[in-house]
Design a protein around this motif. Structure first.
Motif, PDB file in Angstrom:
ATOM      1  N   ALA A 164      -6.852  -1.398 -10.934  1.00 24.04           N
ATOM      2  CA  ALA A 164      -7.798  -2.517 -10.840  1.00 24.04           C
ATOM      3  C   ALA A 164      -7.576  -3.318  -9.571  1.00 24.04           C
ATOM      4  O   ALA A 164      -8.533  -3.733  -8.896  1.00 24.04           O
ATOM      5  N   GLY A 165      -6.301  -3.534  -9.217  1.00 23.88           N
ATOM      6  CA  GLY A 165      -6.019  -4.248  -7.972  1.00 23.88           C
ATOM      7  C   GLY A 165      -6.451  -3.473  -6.749  1.00 23.88           C
ATOM      8  O   GLY A 165      -6.910  -4.054  -5.759  1.00 23.88           O
ATOM      9  N   ALA A 166      -6.302  -2.138  -6.804  1.00 25.88           N
ATOM     10  CA  ALA A 166      -6.741  -1.314  -5.679  1.00 25.88           C
ATOM     11  C   ALA A 166      -8.245  -1.416  -5.483  1.00 25.88           C
ATOM     12  O   ALA A 166      -8.734  -1.496  -4.346  1.00 25.88           O
ATOM     13  N   LEU A 167      -9.011  -1.417  -6.596  1.00 24.33           N
ATOM     14  CA  LEU A 167     -10.467  -1.536  -6.501  1.00 24.33           C
ATOM     15  C   LEU A 167     -10.865  -2.909  -5.971  1.00 24.33           C
ATOM     16  O   LEU A 167     -11.719  -3.025  -5.075  1.00 24.33           O
ATOM     17  N   THR A 168     -10.218  -3.948  -6.505  1.00 22.67           N
ATOM     18  CA  THR A 168     -10.535  -5.302  -6.046  1.00 22.67           C
ATOM     19  C   THR A 168     -10.180  -5.474  -4.569  1.00 22.67           C
ATOM     20  O   THR A 168     -10.942  -6.059  -3.793  1.00 22.67           O
ATOM     21  N   GLY A 169      -9.016  -4.947  -4.181  1.00 22.08           N
ATOM     22  CA  GLY A 169      -8.621  -5.041  -2.784  1.00 22.08           C
ATOM     23  C   GLY A 169      -9.535  -4.256  -1.868  1.00 22.08           C
ATOM     24  O   GLY A 169      -9.848  -4.706  -0.760  1.00 22.08           O
ATOM     25  N   GLY A 170      -9.977  -3.081  -2.325  1.00 15.28           N
ATOM     26  CA  GLY A 170     -10.904  -2.301  -1.520  1.00 15.28           C
ATOM     27  C   GLY A 170     -12.228  -3.015  -1.300  1.00 15.28           C
ATOM     28  O   GLY A 170     -12.769  -3.007  -0.194  1.00 15.28           O
ATOM     29  N   LEU A 171     -12.731  -3.662  -2.340  1.00 17.15           N
ATOM     30  CA  LEU A 171     -13.988  -4.406  -2.206  1.00 17.15           C
ATOM     31  C   LEU A 171     -13.810  -5.616  -1.289  1.00 17.15           C
ATOM     32  O   LEU A 171     -14.709  -5.941  -0.496  1.00 17.15           O
ATOM     33  N   SER A 172     -12.655  -6.271  -1.385  1.00 22.96           N
ATOM     34  CA  SER A 172     -12.405  -7.423  -0.516  1.00 22.96           C
ATOM     35  C   SER A 172     -12.317  -6.994   0.944  1.00 22.96           C
ATOM     36  O   SER A 172     -12.855  -7.661   1.839  1.00 22.96           O
ATOM     37  N   VAL A 173     -11.632  -5.877   1.190  1.00 19.81           N
ATOM     38  CA  VAL A 173     -11.526  -5.375   2.564  1.00 19.81           C
ATOM     39  C   VAL A 173     -12.894  -4.956   3.087  1.00 19.81           C
ATOM     40  O   VAL A 173     -13.242  -5.217   4.250  1.00 19.81           O
ATOM     41  N   LEU A 174     -13.692  -4.325   2.250  1.00 23.60           N
ATOM     42  CA  LEU A 174     -15.037  -3.919   2.660  1.00 23.60           C
ATOM     43  C   LEU A 174     -15.890  -5.143   2.975  1.00 23.60           C
ATOM     44  O   LEU A 174     -16.652  -5.143   3.953  1.00 23.60           O
ATOM     45  N   ARG A 175     -15.761  -6.179   2.163  1.00 24.10           N
ATOM     46  CA  ARG A 175     -16.525  -7.403   2.416  1.00 24.10           C
ATOM     47  C   ARG A 175     -16.113  -8.043   3.738  1.00 24.10           C
ATOM     48  O   ARG A 175     -16.964  -8.476   4.522  1.00 24.10           O
ATOM     49  N   LEU A 176     -14.820  -8.084   4.000  1.00 20.20           N
ATOM     50  CA  LEU A 176     -14.348  -8.622   5.276  1.00 20.20           C
ATOM     51  C   LEU A 176     -14.815  -7.764   6.444  1.00 20.20           C
ATOM     52  O   LEU A 176     -15.212  -8.283   7.502  1.00 20.20           O
ATOM     53  N   GLY A 177     -14.778  -6.436   6.274  1.00 22.00           N
ATOM     54  CA  GLY A 177     -15.246  -5.552   7.333  1.00 22.00           C
ATOM     55  C   GLY A 177     -16.719  -5.727   7.640  1.00 22.00           C
ATOM     56  O   GLY A 177     -17.137  -5.651   8.806  1.00 22.00           O
TER      57      GLY A 177
END
Length: 391
Positions: A231-244
């Motif tokens: 779950a943390g990996a998915l949340t972190g991936g979405l956060s990184v994508l949003r920042l990108g």
């Protein structure tokens, strides 16, 4: 120091001159910088060749043409220099192939000198140097890639970046972020941004993206417990994508908008704050000075590094940015920045700058039908993305 190789080796191998504390000609330094940034594929053969290669990379904005020299009109001297660029490059190439310096041929020397003399005219119109008549002369086949986005009014781009940034910040699921990624990717492709240029821009952010994702994907709970969290990996991936995506919007905006339209669009956007007593002209001046002096500071850092190398302190790669190296450059760089600040304030006072009085803009913004159509598409895309993120 001795060098027994071919003359071209002095330009292609930067370390040869740097180890001697010397610098190559200006057109070689500019060409090398553009190659690192993905703007050019090979070093220019001369000043004229550099101008010819830079011509398709210009940020075209037509403007209103209310002021002399503004509105996207290219100076006649600049047009003549570009027409002579091919002759200068060919002459320089013949001289280099014969083993003589490029300026040994009088015709080549004259052509390169003419091109160098008109560089100032090209730079004066760099904010907007593509008029409608010139676009017709280019034709559809010779039109630079991404000219449609570059010719849009900067106010449309400011609104698009601000509105889409707010929409992206409100996204929390994969579907709307994926749709936004497709939209941004299409715009980057339509903006004429090459793959090499994009790689140069995004490469410094990759370690930061990876670190942010690792901090979200792995959890520490009590003592030495270390576990992977899907779950943390998915949340972190979405956060990184949003920042990108937010970084990509800024990249697209700056790559398709030159300094003068960007500044005029910002001043127009914050103009209503003037009714509240805010001196918007000072804000615009601060942004303009910041944008102009960032390259100047980077140039001074390069000059200081070259000075250290000429005195025996030769470092390569990341070794140039160690705390010890930074401490050697900090004091002289600070003194130069303070000196430039004094010179800038003196220049502003000598020109009678008064923020309370209206000024004559160098570039007049002009709203066209295509800007209205682009604005409607921006609002439609923002509404669709917002609705998708709330569904």
């Amino acid at each position: 120091m001795r060098y027994s190789g071919p003359p071209d080796g002095l330009w292609t191998d930067a370390r040869v001159l740097e180890d001697a504390g010397l610098e190559p000609p200006a057109y070689i330094r500019i060409g090398r910088m553009l190659m690192r940034q993905g703007g050019l594929d090979a070093l220019p053969a001369g000043a004229g060749d550099l101008l010819a290669k830079l011509d398709p990379l210009r940020l075209a904005y037509p403007g209103g043409g209310a002021c002399p020299g503004a509105g996207g009109e290219r100076p006649a001297a600049a047009s003549r220099s570009l027409s002579a660029a091919g002759a200068a490059a060919a002459a320089g190439g013949r001289a280099a192939g014969s083993g003589r310096p490029a300026t040994a041929d009088p015709a080549a020397a004259n052509s390169i000198a003419d091109a160098a003399n008109t560089t100032a005219a090209v730079a004066a119109g760099a904010g907007a140097i593509a008029a409608p008549a010139e676009s017709a002369a280019y034709g559809s086949a010779g039109r630079p890639a991404g000219s449609a986005l570059r010719a849009l009014d900067p106010r449309v781009k400011w609104l698009a970046m601000a509105l889409w940034s707010l929409v992206i910040l409100g996204m929390t699921s994969a579907l709307p972020l994926g749709a936004a990624s497709v939209l941004v990717a299409v715009l980057l492709a339509c903006g004429g941004i090459t793959q090499k240029r994009a790689v140069w821009f995004y490469r410094p952010f990759l370690p930061m993206f990876l670190l942010l994702w690792l901090l979200s994907a792995f959890s520490w709970s009590g003592g030495a417990s270390f576990a992977f969290s899907p779950a943390g990996a998915l949340t972190g991936g979405l956060s990184v994508l949003r920042l990108g995506l937010l970084i990509s919007l800024g990249f697209l905006f700056t790559e398709t908008t030159s300094g003068a339209p960007l500044r005029e669009g910002l001043e127009w956007a914050i103009k209503p704050l003037g009714r509240l007593g805010v001196r918007t002209r000072n804000w615009s001046l601060a942004v303009s000075v910041t944008l102009q002096f960032i390259p100047w500071i980077l140039g001074k850092i390069s000059a200081l590094q070259l000075a250290l190398a000429s005195r025996g302190n030769r470092k390569r790669g990341l070794a140039r940015w160690t705390p010890q190296q930074i401490s050697l450059m900090a004091v002289p760089l600070l003194l130069q920045v303070i000196g430039m600040g004094d010179e800038l304030s003196t220049a502003i006072e000598a020109r009678g700058y008064d923020p309370s009085k209206p000024r004559t803009p160098w570039l007049v913004l002009s709203w066209r039908q295509r800007d209205t159509a682009a604005l409607l598409l921006v609002l439609l895309a923002a509404a669709l993305l917002w609705g998708l993120s709330r569904s």
